[in-house]
Design an enzyme around this catalytic site. Structure first.
Site, short mmCIF file in Angstrom:
data_model
loop_
_atom_site.label_atom_id
_atom_site.label_comp_id
_atom_site.label_asym_id
_atom_site.label_seq_id
_atom_site.Cartn_x
_atom_site.Cartn_y
_atom_site.Cartn_z
N HIS A 137 0.86 -1.19 0.00
CA HIS A 137 0.00 0.00 0.00
C HIS A 137 0.89 1.24 0.00
CE1 HIS A 137 -2.05 3.28 2.45
NE2 HIS A 137 -2.75 3.22 1.33
N SER A 138 0.61 2.20 -0.88
CA SER A 138 1.28 3.48 -0.90
C SER A 138 2.80 3.30 -0.99
CB SER A 138 0.86 4.29 0.34
OG SER A 138 1.24 5.63 0.23
N MET A 139 3.56 3.77 0.01
CA MET A 139 5.01 3.63 -0.06
C MET A 139 5.43 2.17 -0.17
SD MET A 139 7.91 4.76 2.68
CE MET A 139 7.44 3.42 3.78
N ALA A 141 3.91 -0.04 -1.81
CA ALA A 141 3.76 -0.39 -3.23
C ALA A 141 4.87 0.21 -4.07
CB ALA A 141 2.39 0.06 -3.74
N HIS A 308 -7.32 7.16 0.16
CA HIS A 308 -6.02 6.51 0.09
C HIS A 308 -5.94 5.24 0.93
CE1 HIS A 308 -1.82 6.24 -0.82
NE2 HIS A 308 -1.43 6.44 0.43
#
Length: 342
Positions: A137-139, A141, A308
């Site tokens: 997820h996010s960072m 990813a 997000h």
């Protein structure tokens, strides 16, 4: 791609385990109505020479999934979707260096997705994980994209939640951005040696929700139950390394990200929140997605309602997408098909 209709609501759970490093953050079970036996988490410690990475593992079987959280979050980020994964899967949710219960980088180390990638690679070698599905997820990813491109032999499939690519800056801006980065880094390095700020629990929950712009109270408490601890006066302090707060993304050019995407050939799933973080124009995102799809054995990109932290606010839908993707990956592996969509 439009999302599916909302699936039947499943039981939800908050991680209520206690470890030596967890806080007494309250996550009232009355809000969740969960069977406690749905959770069988085991705390994990992985020595990677300079320090110890910590995480939590559940399930058993030959198939492995590694979960990496977003910036300033921790291994609890997947608490609501992990129970949905099928039988026969080992799921490890890892705290990155400087986050959750993992050791902080030693003095002089720079917090950067490339440094995180190196730490994850050492952890996988220490565990003997030679082949696994990468969920980020996010960072997390962002690290997953880099990892899948650099160590393709390790990654069976890659799943990204609300990241197609991070910001990129043109090379002519690098000098000024590096100046800003290091000035902030040295400032945070100094602050990290001082006494941490102490918060009341409700105040910290509120600050976490406001800072994320995408968490609800349930999600904030899930993350803070691992990301903060109680001090003597009953207040709460955050456990993350202040140096990890320095903004580090942007030092890889757009063209380089496209080439990284083009080099990944394992099955790919992108779950994009329609009100999530936006780091690029639609045109650039389309170029990236085309690069990911170019030589991919199976590619899918789905868009759904949410912000997000969509996996914490709409876990049933995200979990359904992931399970469908895992089934399609089996079809690709066993039947050699590639024209399948989630």
């Amino acid at each position: 791609m439009p999302g599916p209709g909302s699936p039947k609501r499943k039981s939800e759970v908050i991680d209520g385990e206690e470890t030596n490093n967890t806080s007494s953050f309250s996550c009232p079970s009355a809000h969740h109505g969960v069977k406690t036996d749905a959770w069988e988490w085991e705390e994990v410690e992985i020595d990677i020479d300079w320090g110890v990475l910590r995480g939590k593992k559940r399930g058993s079987g030959p198939r492995k999934i590694l979960g990496l959280h977003g910036w300033l979050d921790n291994a609890n980020t997947f608490d609501l979707i992990a129970p949905m994964f099928p039988q026969g899967i080992q799921f490890l949710s890892l705290d990155l260096p400087g986050h959750g219960n993992s050791d902080h980088f030693p003095p002089g180390f720079i917090y950067d997705p490339r440094g995180y990638m190196g730490a994850v690679k050492k952890a996988m070698k220490a565990l003997g994980w030679e082949r696994f599905i990468f969920l980020g997820h996010s960072m997390g990813a962002v690290v997953g994209i880099l990892y899948s491109a650099v160590f393709p032999e390790d990654v069976e499939a890659f799943i990204s939640i609300d990241i197609i690519k991070p910001w990129s800056s043109p090379p002519e801006k690098y000098a000024a951005q590096f100046t800003k980065y290091f000035n902030q880094y040295f400032d945070h390095e100094t602050k990290a040696t001082q006494k941490p700020l102490i918060y009341e629990e409700d105040e910290l929950v509120k600050k976490t929700i406001e800072g994320s712009k995408s968490l609800d109270e349930r999600g904030a408490r899930i993350l803070l139950s691992r990301g903060a601890r109680t001090v003597e006066n009953g207040g709460m302090i955050l456990k993350r390394d202040l140096r990890a707060k320095v903004y580090f993304i942007g030092f890889i050019s757009f063209e380089a990200w496209v080439e990284l995407a083009r080099s990944i050939r394992c099955p790919l799933l992108f779950v994009k929140a329609n009100d999530g973080h936006k780091y690029e124009t639609k045109e650039r995102y389309d170029i990236m997605l085309a690069a990911f799809e170019e030589d991919c054995r199976h590619f899918s990109c789905v868009e759904m309602e949410g912000k997000h932290h969509v996996h914490l606010t709409h876990p049933e839908i995200v979990g359904t997408y992931i399970n469908s993707f895992l089934e399609k990956c089996d079809s690709v592996i066993h039947n050699g098909t590639s024209n399948v969509n989630v």
